[in-house]
Scaffold this motif. Structure first.
Motif, mmCIF file in Angstrom:
data_model
loop_
_atom_site.group_PDB
_atom_site.id
_atom_site.type_symbol
_atom_site.label_atom_id
_atom_site.label_comp_id
_atom_site.label_asym_id
_atom_site.label_seq_id
_atom_site.Cartn_x
_atom_site.Cartn_y
_atom_site.Cartn_z
ATOM 1 N N GLU A 167 50.659 52.643 -28.217
ATOM 2 C CA GLU A 167 49.853 53.705 -27.611
ATOM 3 C C GLU A 167 48.348 53.524 -27.768
ATOM 4 O O GLU A 167 47.578 54.475 -27.601
ATOM 5 N N SER A 168 47.900 52.314 -28.055
ATOM 6 C CA SER A 168 46.460 52.074 -28.148
ATOM 7 C C SER A 168 46.186 50.593 -27.971
ATOM 8 O O SER A 168 47.082 49.754 -28.110
ATOM 9 N N TRP A 189 42.999 53.680 -20.567
ATOM 10 C CA TRP A 189 43.914 53.740 -21.713
ATOM 11 C C TRP A 189 44.901 52.578 -21.649
ATOM 12 O O TRP A 189 45.642 52.432 -20.676
ATOM 13 N N TYR A 202 51.597 61.050 -32.513
ATOM 14 C CA TYR A 202 51.947 60.953 -31.095
ATOM 15 C C TYR A 202 50.916 61.651 -30.211
ATOM 16 O O TYR A 202 51.194 62.557 -29.442
ATOM 17 N N SER A 229 53.699 60.612 -20.844
ATOM 18 C CA SER A 229 54.461 59.506 -21.442
ATOM 19 C C SER A 229 55.622 59.977 -22.307
ATOM 20 O O SER A 229 55.947 59.364 -23.322
ATOM 21 N N GLN A 245 44.251 55.497 -33.250
ATOM 22 C CA GLN A 245 45.427 54.984 -33.950
ATOM 23 C C GLN A 245 45.064 53.996 -35.065
ATOM 24 O O GLN A 245 45.958 53.363 -35.635
ATOM 25 N N GLY A 247 43.216 54.941 -28.512
ATOM 26 C CA GLY A 247 44.320 55.434 -27.707
ATOM 27 C C GLY A 247 43.855 56.291 -26.562
ATOM 28 O O GLY A 247 42.779 56.072 -25.980
ATOM 29 N N ARG A 248 44.621 57.308 -26.245
ATOM 30 C CA ARG A 248 44.333 58.168 -25.096
ATOM 31 C C ARG A 248 43.006 58.895 -25.288
ATOM 32 O O ARG A 248 42.698 59.367 -26.384
ATOM 33 N N TYR A 260 49.679 60.379 -27.689
ATOM 34 C CA TYR A 260 49.920 60.006 -26.293
ATOM 35 C C TYR A 260 50.375 61.184 -25.453
ATOM 36 O O TYR A 260 50.263 61.177 -24.219
ATOM 37 N N ARG A 284 55.072 51.044 -23.017
ATOM 38 C CA ARG A 284 56.250 51.706 -23.553
ATOM 39 C C ARG A 284 57.484 50.917 -23.155
ATOM 40 O O ARG A 284 57.608 50.487 -22.006
ATOM 41 N N ARG A 334 48.274 51.201 -22.791
ATOM 42 C CA ARG A 334 49.522 51.814 -23.257
ATOM 43 C C ARG A 334 50.694 51.021 -22.717
ATOM 44 O O ARG A 334 50.755 50.686 -21.539
ATOM 45 N N PHE A 353 56.806 52.071 -28.572
ATOM 46 C CA PHE A 353 55.666 52.642 -27.861
ATOM 47 C C PHE A 353 54.388 52.095 -28.495
ATOM 48 O O PHE A 353 54.125 52.315 -29.672
#
Length: 836
Positions: free
Chosen positions: A249-250, A238, A415, A137, A304, A283-284, A417, A242, A240, A247
């Motif tokens: 991310e969670s 996940w 970050y 990402s 996050q 998140g990821r 991600y 963007r 996500r 962004f």
């Protein structure tokens, strides 16, 4: 290939996309359908076979020493000197001598970017399964077009479909059945799509079953199988999103799913009550199964969830929030000593003392909230107060989870991600590796971790292989290539012989031989001689031909051709430096805003430009236009905001992306922005006029697209070129335009170009009808003024992203900065001969 295209359906968008786009706002720009991308790629292959440019040969000049981003490594467990290294945008490489040399094996396919690979080493043919499209990402994470398979070490590849996958997180093979495989599809990067989730094949990739899907924004990032019982699998999902300006991310749909029937059906195993973190902050996630006891499963998560505000009030200074909602009386009442200390601590210019600032507020020169406004920054890189990296362990095959780490693990910051992998030793259930900015290892089951980033290993880690017979032997892939250790990371050596540098921008000087300068993703700015040929002899004297100018993510470079020693270069978000290579003097250059203004907004690739009329003059773009008349010693802000304004989000947006000054007229300037503005100034930057807006008699330019390049012609004063880029909308149509009247009206060029976002355009130095463009899928030239473009094919990978092009006029050479395969140089004589 033809059968695959036939099965994908008809092109219902042909002929209308351009007209629709011209009337749409930025947020409505439609992603390019996979049908269009695949047809364009097929046409590119046909064009390549018939290209008149097939005799134009390119040479690679490296550099290899800094390498590029690795996304996966797959090693022969019986002979660890043989392995494959997959690069984000550099293709797939094979070694049989422990990384001393590599051979590229994925250079002729429709795309070159990779998400994940899996090799069936048990098969006599060593079958390679390859999922295209990186999942990290990043700002330069390119969309793939699905799955490939090779049974002859990459000499031939079979396309297996899944074209809307775009980004593939994991490819997992059945340990006993070579026809069965599972694929974790992350999906589109900048737009929602329903094709996310887990896919399974039972016929070697001929057909796929979509067995796990959550929603249009939740994809599969990791997938692990129990090697003792392949009916048992774990998938990490996940949430996500963007956008160009934000962004996310969670989300609460992120989680771990388990299958007990070979991936046919799935159940959430990380929900509330399981012990695993849940909610909007998930998140990821990365997963690892301990092979000797598959009841043990590890997970790493980018949490996050915000941390509580631990900032304590002090009697000696203020915090930023103290200035957020002040009125005039409140500001007047501020303690002078505490205010002075705050101003010094936050590096306010010396002219802003407590007394002068109070006077400015008192006389209404600035608002009472001016200090808060002055420091308000949302550039996407400030460290948010989030939980960050956490490690969990299950001892009952995923039924329940327990967080193992007792302290915060500082490897993700804000970050996570970009990372998110975890590995467990095949021999020791308590030996666990996690990857982030640093790589770390735990020997107590994840309770505590220590960093193994020692000398000779790059940061930003994405892949790890652990020798199943000797777990101190590890091979690591990161933003700086492939690193190998035999002692648990105490010592490393780099296997970085391939030229896989990810260049953002390049420039040339007029020295003899001339030098090439360039900024690279996470590998700084380097320069070296144009006649360089990569070889290992430099290790004898310790003098590598390329030299490093700066760190960070390297960005644009400008060179003063009067001495070939004064170089302007920098890193992400506009941190530039003027360097004298002879005297080794450095001067930091960045324009500043005034009290009463919000901070300037800087693009990731902030543009700079040296005037060809007077190389003491440096132009610089934030969201405003700046100029220095003294080599950057002082920066003047000449314009107001030239964008459509700030947009709420955690990524800088509303920024200038490209600057060009006419070589034929001093002060005739053009700029383009990330939100689609194109403007011209005829008085050196003091006044600006918007260009390209549709009118009744003028269709104008497509609106809302990132302006990747504006180039004022060297042949005619009124001629100007512009390229537009829809990458940040998953819109891959190629947009190249020319104007003959200073941008008042426009004509589209390159109507037959494939669906590849365009990054750069350059004119030929000897013929005004020859043009060169670089796209996310290669390098092209036109000999008829842009009516038809042909691909270059000899000596340069067909599908490598081309981010920048420079022309060295004296040598009549084109210098190509690729984002994944370093720098290529070609002679232009044969191209120019096509016009004779």
């Amino acid at each position: 290939m033809l059968s695959v295209l036939t099965n994908l359906g008809s092109n219902k968008y042909a002929g209308i996309l351009f007209l629709l786009l011209a009337s749409q706002s930025y947020g409505q720009i439609a992603p390019t359908p996979a049908t269009e991308r695949l047809k364009g790629m097929q046409n590119r292959s046909i064009q390549a076979q018939n290209s008149a440019l097939n005799e134009v040969e390119f040479r690679n000049i490296g550099p290899a020493i800094m390498s590029g981003r690795v996304v996966d490594i797959d090693v022969n467990p019986e002979d660890p000197t043989e392995f494959y290294v997959a690069y984000a945008t550099g293709g797939l490489w094979h070694t049989t001598n422990n990384g001393q040399s590599f051979t590229p094996v994925f250079d002729k396919e429709m795309v070159i970017g990779i998400g994940d690979i899996a090799v069936n080493w048990r098969s006599p043919k060593k079958t390679i399964w390859l999922g295209t499209g990186e999942v990290n990402s990043s700002r330069s994470t390119y969309a793939g077009i699905g799955m490939y398979k090779s049974e002859d070490n990459g000499r031939n590849w079979e396309y297996l479909g899944l074209p809307e996958s775009h980004h593939i997180g994991e490819v997992t093979l059945h340990p006993g059945d070579p026809l069965v495989a599972w694929v974790a599809v992350m999906g589109h990067l900048y737009s929602p799509n329903k094709e996310r989730g887990i896919y399974k094949t039972v016929d070697g990739g001929k057909t796929w079953q979509h067995t796990l899907a959550i929603d249009d924004n939740t994809g599969a990032i990791d997938l692990q199988v129990n090697p003792a019982n392949p009916r048992e699998l774990y998938a990490a999902m996940w949430y996500r999103t963007r956008r160009a300006w934000n962004f996310e991310e969670s989300g609460k749909t992120s989680g771990i799913y388990k299958s007990t029937d070979g991936g046919e059906t799935w159940q959430l195993t990380s929900g509330p009550g399981s012990g695993f973190t849940s909610g909007e902050g998930v998140g990821r996630i990365g997963l690892a199964v301990f092979p000797q006891n598959p009841q043990i499963v590890y997970a790493v998560v980018d949490n996050q969830a915000p941390l509580p505000d631990t900032a304590r009030k002090s009697d000696s200074t203020y915090t930023l929030n103290d200035f957020k909602a002040l009125d005039k009386a409140g500001f007047e009442a501020l303690d002078t000593a505490r205010l002075s200390k705050f101003l010094r601590a936050n590096r306010f210019p010396g002219k802003y003392t407590a007394a002068t600032v109070k006077e400015m507020v008192r006389t209404d020169k600035v608002k009472p909230t001016a200090i808060y406004d002055y420091l308000f920054v949302d550039d996407g890189f400030q460290n948010k107060s989030v939980t960050g990296c956490e490690v969990y362990r299950s001892d009952d095959a995923g039924k329940t989870w327990k967080r193992t780490n007792t302290k915060q693990i500082p490897i993700y910051y804000s970050y996570g991600y970009y990372f998110g992998k975890i590995y467990v030793s095949p021999q020791n259930a308590d030996k666990v590796f996690i990857l982030g900015v640093n790589a770390q290892v735990s020997t107590d089951g994840g309770k505590t971790f220590t960093t193994i980033d020692k000398g000779n290993v790059h940061s930003d880690h994405h892949s790890l292989w652990i020798n199943p017979k000797r777990d101190s032997h590890i091979i690591n892939g990161n933003d700086g290539g492939c690193n190998i250790s035999y002692d648990n990371g105490e010592n490393w050596f780099k296997a970085n012989t391939p030229s896989v540098g990810q260049f953002y921008a390049i420039a040339v000087d007029n020295a003899k031989p001339y030098n090439v300068y360039g900024g690279l993703q996470d590998n700084g700015v380097w320069f070296g001689p144009s006649d360089f040929k990569e070889n290992i002899d430099w290790t004898d004297n310790g003098e590598y031909a390329y030299k490093r100018l700066g760190g960070g993510d390297g960005m644009q470079v400008q060179v003063d051709s009067r001495d070939n020693k004064t170089v302007y270069s920098g890193s992400q978000f506009g941190f530039y430096t003027r360097t004298n290579l002879a005297a080794k003097e450095r001067k930091f250059i960045q324009p500043k805003h005034e009290l009463g203004e919000y901070p300037l907004r800087f693009n990731w690739q902030t543009p700079i430009w040296l005037s060809r009329h007077n190389q003491d003059i440096l132009y610089y773009g934030s969201n405003k236009f700046h100029r220095s008349l003294m080599k950057g010693e002082e920066m003047q802000t000449l314009s107001s905001d030239l964008t459509n304004g700030a947009r709420t989000g955690d990524v800088p947006f509303g920024t200038i992306t490209t600057i060009s000054e006419s070589p034929l007229k001093f002060g005739l300037l053009y700029i383009g922005t990330d939100d689609g503005n194109l403007q011209v100034s005829s008085d050196g930057g003091y006044n600006w006029t918007a260009l390209g807006k549709p009118a009744k008699k003028n269709p104008g330019l497509p609106q809302g697209l990132y302006v990747s390049r504006v180039v004022a012609s060297e042949w005619k004063e009124g001629r100007v070129y512009v390229t537009l880029n829809g990458y940040r909308n998953d819109h891959f149509n190629a947009y190249v335009f020319v104007s003959e009247d200073y941008g008042k009206t426009w004509k589209q060029l390159g109507s037959e170009l494939p669906m590849e976002s365009v990054n750069v355009i350059r004119e030929d130095p000897k013929s005004e009808s020859i043009l060169y463009i670089g796209t996310d899928g290669g390098l092209y030239a036109s000999i008829d003024g842009g009516g038809k473009f042909m691909p270059f094919t000899k000596g340069i990978p067909a599908s490598v992203p081309v981010h920048d092009i420079a022309i060295q006029k004296r040598e009549n050479e084109i210098v190509v900065g690729t984002h994944g395969r370093g720098i290529y140089i070609g002679k232009l004589d044969k191209v120019q001969a096509l016009k004779k």
